[in-house]
Design a protein around this motif. Sequence first.
Motif, mmCIF file in Angstrom:
data_model
loop_
_atom_site.group_PDB
_atom_site.id
_atom_site.type_symbol
_atom_site.label_atom_id
_atom_site.label_comp_id
_atom_site.label_asym_id
_atom_site.label_seq_id
_atom_site.Cartn_x
_atom_site.Cartn_y
_atom_site.Cartn_z
ATOM 1 N N GLY A 54 57.290 67.442 34.360
ATOM 2 C CA GLY A 54 58.159 67.509 35.527
ATOM 3 C C GLY A 54 58.997 68.772 35.569
ATOM 4 O O GLY A 54 59.379 69.234 36.647
ATOM 5 N N GLY A 138 70.079 61.112 35.355
ATOM 6 C CA GLY A 138 69.178 60.668 34.282
ATOM 7 C C GLY A 138 68.669 59.270 34.586
ATOM 8 O O GLY A 138 67.467 59.026 34.591
ATOM 9 N N PRO A 139 69.606 58.339 34.868
ATOM 10 C CA PRO A 139 69.159 57.078 35.434
ATOM 11 C C PRO A 139 68.656 57.399 36.844
ATOM 12 O O PRO A 139 69.400 57.991 37.642
ATOM 13 C CB PRO A 139 70.433 56.228 35.499
ATOM 14 N N LEU A 140 67.417 57.074 37.169
ATOM 15 C CA LEU A 140 66.835 57.519 38.430
ATOM 16 C C LEU A 140 67.423 56.769 39.615
ATOM 17 O O LEU A 140 67.860 55.630 39.485
ATOM 18 C CB LEU A 140 65.316 57.362 38.358
ATOM 19 N N ASP A 169 59.230 61.982 42.817
ATOM 20 C CA ASP A 169 58.537 61.077 43.750
ATOM 21 C C ASP A 169 58.519 59.651 43.183
ATOM 22 O O ASP A 169 58.807 58.692 43.896
ATOM 23 C CB ASP A 169 57.146 61.580 44.153
ATOM 24 N N GLU A 171 60.711 58.451 41.403
ATOM 25 C CA GLU A 171 62.100 58.034 41.561
ATOM 26 C C GLU A 171 62.349 57.347 42.905
ATOM 27 O O GLU A 171 63.242 56.500 43.023
ATOM 28 C CB GLU A 171 63.004 59.275 41.430
ATOM 29 N N ASP A 197 59.972 66.356 44.779
ATOM 30 C CA ASP A 197 58.985 67.020 43.916
ATOM 31 C C ASP A 197 57.748 66.118 43.884
ATOM 32 O O ASP A 197 57.604 65.260 43.030
ATOM 33 C CB ASP A 197 59.590 67.201 42.522
ATOM 34 N N ASN A 199 54.730 65.474 42.842
ATOM 35 C CA ASN A 199 53.634 65.788 41.908
ATOM 36 C C ASN A 199 52.689 64.599 41.717
ATOM 37 O O ASN A 199 51.746 64.675 40.934
ATOM 38 C CB ASN A 199 54.194 66.285 40.571
ATOM 39 N N GLN A 202 54.280 59.579 37.913
ATOM 40 C CA GLN A 202 55.547 59.167 37.332
ATOM 41 C C GLN A 202 55.366 59.153 35.821
ATOM 42 O O GLN A 202 54.641 60.014 35.307
ATOM 43 C CB GLN A 202 56.009 57.848 37.937
ATOM 44 N N LYS A 259 52.307 68.397 38.220
ATOM 45 C CA LYS A 259 52.977 68.265 36.936
ATOM 46 C C LYS A 259 52.339 69.250 35.964
ATOM 47 O O LYS A 259 51.134 69.489 36.018
ATOM 48 C CB LYS A 259 52.840 66.831 36.413
ATOM 49 N N ASP B 42 57.453 50.937 35.221
ATOM 50 C CA ASP B 42 56.845 52.211 34.810
ATOM 51 C C ASP B 42 57.086 52.421 33.319
ATOM 52 O O ASP B 42 57.272 53.533 32.868
ATOM 53 C CB ASP B 42 57.444 53.384 35.622
ATOM 54 N N ILE B 65 59.442 52.283 39.324
ATOM 55 C CA ILE B 65 60.815 52.582 38.896
ATOM 56 C C ILE B 65 61.774 51.854 39.839
ATOM 57 O O ILE B 65 62.228 52.409 40.842
ATOM 58 C CB ILE B 65 61.052 54.103 38.882
ATOM 59 N N PHE B 92 68.923 50.480 31.642
ATOM 60 C CA PHE B 92 68.602 50.286 33.064
ATOM 61 C C PHE B 92 68.372 48.817 33.390
ATOM 62 O O PHE B 92 68.690 48.369 34.482
ATOM 63 C CB PHE B 92 67.395 51.148 33.450
ATOM 64 N N ARG B 96 71.484 48.421 35.639
ATOM 65 C CA ARG B 96 71.083 48.514 37.045
ATOM 66 C C ARG B 96 70.938 47.135 37.674
ATOM 67 O O ARG B 96 71.208 46.941 38.850
ATOM 68 C CB ARG B 96 69.761 49.281 37.154
HETATM 69 C C1 LIG Z 1 66.619 53.886 36.387
HETATM 70 C C2 LIG Z 1 65.612 54.478 35.477
HETATM 71 N N1 LIG Z 1 64.507 53.772 35.168
HETATM 72 C C3 LIG Z 1 63.595 54.303 34.324
HETATM 73 C C4 LIG Z 1 63.771 55.544 33.790
HETATM 74 C C5 LIG Z 1 62.774 56.126 32.781
HETATM 75 N N2 LIG Z 1 62.050 57.276 33.338
HETATM 76 C C6 LIG Z 1 62.380 58.556 33.026
HETATM 77 S S1 LIG Z 1 61.445 59.696 33.830
HETATM 78 C C7 LIG Z 1 60.536 58.489 34.590
HETATM 79 C C8 LIG Z 1 59.441 58.853 35.546
HETATM 80 C C9 LIG Z 1 59.962 59.673 36.689
HETATM 81 O O1 LIG Z 1 58.958 59.999 37.593
HETATM 82 P P1 LIG Z 1 59.256 61.034 38.761
HETATM 83 O O2 LIG Z 1 60.495 60.653 39.476
HETATM 84 O O3 LIG Z 1 58.016 61.126 39.579
HETATM 85 O O4 LIG Z 1 59.567 62.383 37.980
HETATM 86 P P2 LIG Z 1 58.546 63.525 37.522
HETATM 87 O O5 LIG Z 1 57.160 62.965 37.585
HETATM 88 O O6 LIG Z 1 58.717 64.641 38.488
HETATM 89 O O7 LIG Z 1 58.931 63.916 36.143
HETATM 90 C C10 LIG Z 1 60.989 57.208 34.201
HETATM 91 C C11 LIG Z 1 60.403 55.934 34.650
HETATM 92 C C12 LIG Z 1 64.954 56.241 34.129
HETATM 93 N N3 LIG Z 1 65.231 57.459 33.639
HETATM 94 N N4 LIG Z 1 65.834 55.692 34.985
#
Ligand SMILES: Cc1ncc(C[n+]2csc(CCOP(=O)(O)OP(=O)(O)O)c2C)c(N)n1
Lengths: 291, 323
Positions: A54, A138-140, A169, A171, A197, A199, A202, A259, B42, B65, B92, B96
Amino acid sequence: MTSPILGGAEVALRPCRPTYERTSDAAQLAEIAIAVRLKIIRTIHAAQLGHVGGDLSVTDILTALYFHVLDIDPANPTSPKRDRFVLSKGHCAAAFYSVLSLRGFFEPEAVDSFMKPLSPLNGHPNRRKIPGVEANTGPLGHGLPIAVGMATGARIAGETWRTFVVLGDGELQEGSNWEAAMAAAHRGLGNLTAIVDRNRFQQGAGTEATNQLEPLADKFRAFGWDVHDVDGHDVSALADLLGRTGSDRPRAVIARTFKGRGVSFMEDKVDWHHKVPSAEQVEIALKELAR
Amino acid sequence: MSAPEAAPKPGAAPTFDCRVAFAEELISLARADARIVAVCNDSIGSSNLGAFQKEFPDRLVNVGIAEQNMVGVGAGLANAGMIPFVCAAGPFLSGRATEQIKADCAYSQYPVVLCAMSPGLAYGELGPTHHSIEDFAWMRAIPDLTVMAPADPDETRGAVRWAAGAGRPIYMRIPRFKIPAVTTGGFTPGRIATLTEGSDVTIAAIGTMVSRALEAAKRLGEAGISARVLNVSTLKPLDEETILKAARETGAIVTAEEAVSGGGLGGAVAELVAQHHPVPMRILGVPAFAPTGDTQFLLDHFGLNAAGIEAAARALLKIRGDA
Ligand SMILES: Cc1ncc(C[n+]2csc(CCOP(=O)(O)OP(=O)(O)O)c2C)c(N)n1
């Protein structure tokens, strides 16, 4: 284990001479994006941790923002009239820190301490310790609501500064984004831009295999946003689009990316979400990126 | 990311990532009972659900997510007669989806097993957003929710097996930080196991802190101080009898938890003894947002190790006047 540059004590980050200045030159922007990618690879290898896939997909978006679009002053990172930026996909901190450091918010060498004990640069952006960071992410699913608050605040105060947020995405599966999307359109936040973004991956799999997002542009449109679907690796086109102002609706830029962009064995591969390259892989990656 | 481990010392006991025991037990339960399903965000890799998915592709619900949705879906699955194990990173899941855990699972009395993966400081260098240290306090505040934290792989297996048949909402930590095996009696719900008898001071520990408490007791023993070690694997409901007996018989209690130092184990024990048999206490936990560092570094930084527990015990004996 103590940090090699911080000597085992937490120290404050200070602004420094920027490695690169703000520019409108396409070749220069492309060169900066390469420098950012090289820094990301070195940083993640040194830390033996990070989210390289990412980081490399969001690099061109961050480069366009920080080296062309954003009206910010690294020497005065909290000046009230600055543009606001939130990296909602906060796990891509290595890309963010690389960009901030090359722009002069702090010494590029400080990034070498990424995730080491007592470094101010932990795995996710930290607004208490890192100049230029507006929100702890950090928490999405937190960035868009915060950005809606920023843009609304600018409106209330009658200010012209703008707000940008970068979303993953995957997220977008968090419902908080859609609550915020509704609010942004309702309030006519033309001073807000959300860049996705896109890509298509996830953490564990493709977004469409996990919890389908398409038709994504239509979703934002249905919520009342002005939507642009663009190549997320064309830095100068991104810079041009993001630099433009003037809508009365919030703007969603769906940036099509890959990615692991730029490194053959990482590109478009889900297992590079947070894998760390070996020393040999780093060699190959640096060579490919510098080409 | 591979699981963190303390620097291996020569001759040291082997250590375990409890997610392995968790996954094996869940699969064996699922083979015997078609109502067992897994729900995740995820997080198939980080919850170690890959093998479960392979064997039971239709019984793994990956909502993406979306943790609030995940817990709500878990409640709905329970309503439909399933036994859902809802798995996500501790911060989370507990943070959350607190309201979904409260309203949809606990208040509705649905048998949802909420599995907090990689709790405490397991995601050390990812920073405070990823540390699950508030969960004991948050989850303990919810009525009718059982809160458990196994201390090793065996207890993890027992806790998972019990949870599947308990027919009630449960929040359970599944440790990722590698720990040695410390229990011998399996898992007994609602009962605190006394791991070492002792008469001078009690060390009540939970989850990953239990092995450290045993180490501290050994050190104290070498100095002629007899420490009783309690493994509080069920935080709620608390085994009041065993705690009060320890308070009466040892007259001093140290608690140790990989969690904020208020509202969790220390809080629960303090509330109990203050009302029924006040004794001096030391509550060891995480007192602040952590600086950057790996798990081991942070545990040492906050004194959540044998030396820290030993020092706390000695300080208690000092104020009581017998050291
Ligand atoms: C609320 C929450 N749930 C789960 C996670 C764990 N986590 C970290 S990155 C990620 C995947 C993110 O995917 P995306 O948003 O598409 O980012 P990218 O592929 O661009 O890295 C997950 C599930 C988190 N950080 N926050």
